[in-house]
Write an enzyme that holds these catalytic residues in place. Sequence first.
Site, PDB file in Angstrom:
ATOM      1  N   TRP A 167       0.660  -1.482   0.132  1.00  0.00           N
ATOM      2  CA  TRP A 167      -0.501  -0.497  -0.043  1.00  0.00           C
ATOM      3  C   TRP A 167       1.328   0.745  -0.220  1.00  0.00           C
ATOM      4  CZ3 TRP A 167       1.959   3.082   4.070  1.00  0.00           C
ATOM      5  CH2 TRP A 167       2.258   1.836   5.465  1.00  0.00           C
ATOM      6  N   ASN A 168       2.372   0.759  -0.022  1.00  0.00           N
ATOM      7  CA  ASN A 168       2.767   2.834   0.114  1.00  0.00           C
ATOM      8  C   ASN A 168       3.199   3.176  -0.774  1.00  0.00           C
ATOM      9  OD1 ASN A 168       4.587   0.760   0.193  1.00  0.00           O
ATOM     10  ND2 ASN A 168       6.719   1.484   0.570  1.00  0.00           N
ATOM     11  N   LYS A 223      -2.789  -8.672  -6.826  1.00  0.00           N
ATOM     12  CA  LYS A 223      -3.070  -8.645  -5.561  1.00  0.00           C
ATOM     13  C   LYS A 223      -2.683  -7.235  -5.636  1.00  0.00           C
ATOM     14  CE  LYS A 223      -2.688  -9.227  -1.909  1.00  0.00           C
ATOM     15  NZ  LYS A 223      -3.505  -8.223  -1.510  1.00  0.00           N
ATOM     16  N   PRO A 224      -3.352  -6.665  -5.239  1.00  0.00           N
ATOM     17  CA  PRO A 224      -3.016  -4.878  -4.631  1.00  0.00           C
ATOM     18  C   PRO A 224      -3.144  -5.059  -3.006  1.00  0.00           C
ATOM     19  CG  PRO A 224      -4.419  -4.303  -5.875  1.00  0.00           C
ATOM     20  CD  PRO A 224      -5.047  -5.655  -5.770  1.00  0.00           C
ATOM     21  N   ALA A 225      -2.969  -4.401  -2.240  1.00  0.00           N
ATOM     22  CA  ALA A 225      -2.686  -4.638  -0.518  1.00  0.00           C
ATOM     23  C   ALA A 225      -4.070  -3.851  -0.875  1.00  0.00           C
ATOM     24  CB  ALA A 225      -2.090  -3.492  -0.159  1.00  0.00           C
ATOM     25  N   GLY A 248       6.964  -6.329  -0.164  1.00  0.00           N
ATOM     26  CA  GLY A 248       6.087  -6.327   0.631  1.00  0.00           C
ATOM     27  C   GLY A 248       6.699  -6.420   2.205  1.00  0.00           C
ATOM     28  N   SER A 249       6.370  -6.877   3.610  1.00  0.00           N
ATOM     29  CA  SER A 249       7.119  -7.256   4.842  1.00  0.00           C
ATOM     30  C   SER A 249       8.095  -8.345   4.543  1.00  0.00           C
ATOM     31  CB  SER A 249       6.116  -7.110   5.920  1.00  0.00           C
ATOM     32  OG  SER A 249       5.574  -8.342   5.545  1.00  0.00           O
ATOM     33  N   GLU A 293      10.489  -8.400  -2.699  1.00  0.00           N
ATOM     34  CA  GLU A 293      11.291  -6.716  -2.898  1.00  0.00           C
ATOM     35  C   GLU A 293      10.824  -6.285  -1.336  1.00  0.00           C
ATOM     36  OE1 GLU A 293      13.513  -4.920  -3.842  1.00  0.00           O
ATOM     37  OE2 GLU A 293      12.769  -5.919  -6.016  1.00  0.00           O
ATOM     38  N   LEU A 294      11.572  -6.601   0.228  1.00  0.00           N
ATOM     39  CA  LEU A 294      10.633  -6.628   1.243  1.00  0.00           C
ATOM     40  C   LEU A 294      11.588  -5.583   2.024  1.00  0.00           C
ATOM     41  CD1 LEU A 294      11.718 -10.536   1.832  1.00  0.00           C
ATOM     42  CD2 LEU A 294       9.454  -9.619   1.002  1.00  0.00           C
ATOM     43  N   CYS A 298      10.364   1.376   2.055  1.00  0.00           N
ATOM     44  CA  CYS A 298      11.714   0.356   2.243  1.00  0.00           C
ATOM     45  C   CYS A 298      12.782   0.975   2.408  1.00  0.00           C
ATOM     46  CB  CYS A 298      11.617  -0.578   1.286  1.00  0.00           C
ATOM     47  SG  CYS A 298      11.164   0.576   0.139  1.00  0.00           S
ATOM     48  N   GLU A 324      11.674  -2.171  11.638  1.00  0.00           N
ATOM     49  CA  GLU A 324      11.623  -1.467  10.560  1.00  0.00           C
ATOM     50  C   GLU A 324      10.777  -0.616  11.167  1.00  0.00           C
ATOM     51  OE1 GLU A 324       9.590  -2.874   7.461  1.00  0.00           O
ATOM     52  OE2 GLU A 324      10.563  -2.016   5.709  1.00  0.00           O
TER      53      GLU A 324
HETATM   54  P1  NAP Z   1       2.569  -6.763   3.480  1.00  0.00           P
HETATM   55  O1  NAP Z   1       1.312  -6.857   5.104  1.00  0.00           O
HETATM   56  O2  NAP Z   1       3.851  -8.103   3.809  1.00  0.00           O
HETATM   57  O3  NAP Z   1       1.652  -6.733   2.607  1.00  0.00           O
HETATM   58  C1  NAP Z   1       1.950  -6.317   0.921  1.00  0.00           C
HETATM   59  C2  NAP Z   1       1.159  -7.176  -0.063  1.00  0.00           C
HETATM   60  O4  NAP Z   1       0.811  -8.656   0.786  1.00  0.00           O
HETATM   61  C3  NAP Z   1      -0.304  -7.000   0.242  1.00  0.00           C
HETATM   62  O5  NAP Z   1      -1.056  -7.035  -0.953  1.00  0.00           O
HETATM   63  C4  NAP Z   1      -0.700  -8.123   1.763  1.00  0.00           C
HETATM   64  O6  NAP Z   1      -2.362  -8.065   1.146  1.00  0.00           O
HETATM   65  C5  NAP Z   1      -0.506  -8.785   1.245  1.00  0.00           C
HETATM   66  N1  NAP Z   1      -0.374  -9.990   1.803  1.00  0.00           N
HETATM   67  C6  NAP Z   1      -0.271 -10.216   2.919  1.00  0.00           C
HETATM   68  N2  NAP Z   1      -0.089 -11.367   3.910  1.00  0.00           N
HETATM   69  C7  NAP Z   1      -0.189 -12.348   2.545  1.00  0.00           C
HETATM   70  C8  NAP Z   1      -0.607 -13.784   2.121  1.00  0.00           C
HETATM   71  N3  NAP Z   1      -1.113 -14.183   3.578  1.00  0.00           N
HETATM   72  N4  NAP Z   1      -0.950 -14.210   1.020  1.00  0.00           N
HETATM   73  C9  NAP Z   1      -0.678 -13.062  -0.243  1.00  0.00           C
HETATM   74  N5  NAP Z   1      -0.734 -12.136   0.519  1.00  0.00           N
HETATM   75  C10 NAP Z   1       0.054 -11.371   1.599  1.00  0.00           C
HETATM   76  O7  NAP Z   1       3.194  -5.267   4.075  1.00  0.00           O
HETATM   77  P2  NAP Z   1       2.825  -4.419   3.174  1.00  0.00           P
HETATM   78  O8  NAP Z   1       2.418  -3.555   4.999  1.00  0.00           O
HETATM   79  O9  NAP Z   1       1.640  -4.121   2.754  1.00  0.00           O
HETATM   80  O10 NAP Z   1       4.436  -2.713   3.226  1.00  0.00           O
HETATM   81  C11 NAP Z   1       5.391  -2.545   3.804  1.00  0.00           C
HETATM   82  C12 NAP Z   1       6.400  -3.600   3.840  1.00  0.00           C
HETATM   83  O11 NAP Z   1       6.840  -3.852   2.610  1.00  0.00           O
HETATM   84  C13 NAP Z   1       7.579  -3.468   4.648  1.00  0.00           C
HETATM   85  O12 NAP Z   1       8.404  -3.993   5.169  1.00  0.00           O
HETATM   86  C14 NAP Z   1       8.522  -2.638   3.437  1.00  0.00           C
HETATM   87  O13 NAP Z   1       9.776  -2.016   3.674  1.00  0.00           O
HETATM   88  C15 NAP Z   1       8.199  -3.309   2.249  1.00  0.00           C
HETATM   89  N6  NAP Z   1       8.482  -2.951   0.909  1.00  0.00           N
HETATM   90  C16 NAP Z   1       9.536  -2.921   0.070  1.00  0.00           C
HETATM   91  C17 NAP Z   1       9.661  -2.390  -0.840  1.00  0.00           C
HETATM   92  C18 NAP Z   1      11.042  -3.017  -2.473  1.00  0.00           C
HETATM   93  O14 NAP Z   1      10.886  -2.598  -2.977  1.00  0.00           O
HETATM   94  N7  NAP Z   1      11.787  -3.598  -0.907  1.00  0.00           N
HETATM   95  C19 NAP Z   1       9.143  -1.505  -1.669  1.00  0.00           C
HETATM   96  C20 NAP Z   1       7.882  -1.354  -0.751  1.00  0.00           C
HETATM   97  C21 NAP Z   1       7.461  -1.346   0.731  1.00  0.00           C
HETATM   98  P3  NAP Z   1      -3.461  -7.506   2.393  1.00  0.00           P
HETATM   99  O15 NAP Z   1      -2.592  -5.450   2.361  1.00  0.00           O
HETATM  100  O16 NAP Z   1      -4.490  -7.357   1.966  1.00  0.00           O
HETATM  101  O17 NAP Z   1      -3.076  -7.724   3.683  1.00  0.00           O
END
Ligand code: NAP
Length: 475
Positions: A144-145, A168-170, A222-223, A244-245, A278, A379
């Site tokens: 979502w960020n 699948k977007p956030a 994502g995370s 990309e975490l 991130c 983080e």
């Molecule tokens: P997140 O909770 O891991 O969510 C990311 C995506 O994964 C969302 O679409 C989320 O869906 C989905 N998701 C969560 N649980 C899942 C599951 N069991 N199966 C499939 N999909 C699942 O992370 P976030 O809070 O949205 O994003 C923040 C994190 O992203 C931070 O740690 C940040 O550092 C990292 N990030 C990294 C980069 C990079 O390029 N390295 C760029 C941007 C962000 P829902 O939203 O529906 O829960």
Amino acid sequence: MFINGVWIQEGSRGTFPVTNPSNGTVVRKVADGGREEANAAIAAAAKAFPDWAAQTAHKRSALLYQAYQVLISRKDQLAELLTLEQGKPLRAATTEVQYAADFLLWFAEEAKRIYGETIPSARPDQRFLVRHEPVGVVAAVTPWNYPISMVTRKLGPALAAGCTVVLKPAEATPLCAIEMVKIFEEVGLPAGVVNLVTGSDPKPIGEEFVTNPLVRKLTFTGSTPVGKMLAGKAAGNMKRVSCELGGHAPFIVCQDADPVHAAKGLQLVKFLNTGQACISPNRIFVHESMVEAFKNTLVERVSKMKAGNGLEQGVSIGPLVNDAAVAKVDAQVQDAIAKGAEIVCGGERLTANGLDRGHFYAPTVLNAIKPAMTIYREETFGPVAAIVPYGDDDDVLAMANDTNYGLAAYVYTQNLSRAMRLYEGLNFGIIGINDINPSGASAPFGGMKNSGIGREGAREGISEYLETKLGGFSI
Ligand code: NAP
């Protein structure tokens, strides 16, 4: 949702609301899908794959270029939508839409540069040929960020390579993804080439992505915990994965740096997207000789930041994504204070002038951060600048590398040898030397260690979506 060229307004679980994080109002309701929609979308992508892969690279390039042009023509409109669903100030949203468009343009160009190779053989009667083919159906999960640029950073190269996609977007930010898919539809991508599954519960959709044999590649941003879990399951089914975490970027201000210049840079990059990036600096190592000067400039600039609704004039910092994020940031701040950190400014939730309806936290500066504090390791993903004074170059390199993450690192120095030593010594995928924005569509973006696998953007970005096929010809 968009499956096999058909828009679906209501999913098997009905709809879910998308709310504005600056005031809690519902922006729009979106179809709530689950495993059955994910399955149907994957089937559609698999059916569309052979024809899409057989298109010429020039044809795919032209469609991506058209999508780029339409996106640019809707920049203002999309930026406003982005601010509504995500909260960042309108100016930052406009920059993100441009960044998103850059990936479409870059990969429209790269589509035509998927070169093969001929390789000399040791046998006189043998010829080796290598060609690169699209991997197949790609399942893409975005956070979502950065709701629009994370979409194009994945879909741009996947489509350019000849793959078909299920996105699948956030849950918090599906609206920009929907608009992006509409653009792909408008420019004439065939049915099934891009599919979109929105949902309020990511688990069943994710489960289908990592277990369905038709999916050949998972690309996730994502995370770290979710990325590891999905990558583990995908590995069990021998799918290709890129992730990309999370990050925990060090920001090093050396003794020869200009502390005022460095503090300006830190303020810009740390509070960008309210710290929800991130590549956001999480540990700010400042040489002890310049902590005062650095701190003073930083506080002066931070105190001028205005929090609020990103659509309002003069707002420079938006809300956090939700209340859980506010609580997490505050817990890190309170933990640091309890363990001896100095609170320089901020350190509380913002509630005055109607901000209590949103998820606002004051831009915060902490000093005297120590390794025992949670913020030193975890983080933050929020607007907290945590200063760690240091005395010695070798120590600071070891301290900076003392993390399980390896995404971005920043160095401020005017000494070329020191800059080179730190660039080479830091175990991170992206190093900004006197540079707070070391990224762009042409540059490889990605991390080491727990920050992920693979790179996005750049020449490398498209190779994540390609298989290598060897031909051995005996003549
Ligand atoms: P997140 O909770 O891991 O969510 C990311 C995506 O994964 C969302 O679409 C989320 O869906 C989905 N998701 C969560 N649980 C899942 C599951 N069991 N199966 C499939 N999909 C699942 O992370 P976030 O809070 O949205 O994003 C923040 C994190 O992203 C931070 O740690 C940040 O550092 C990292 N990030 C990294 C980069 C990079 O390029 N390295 C760029 C941007 C962000 P829902 O939203 O529906 O829960």
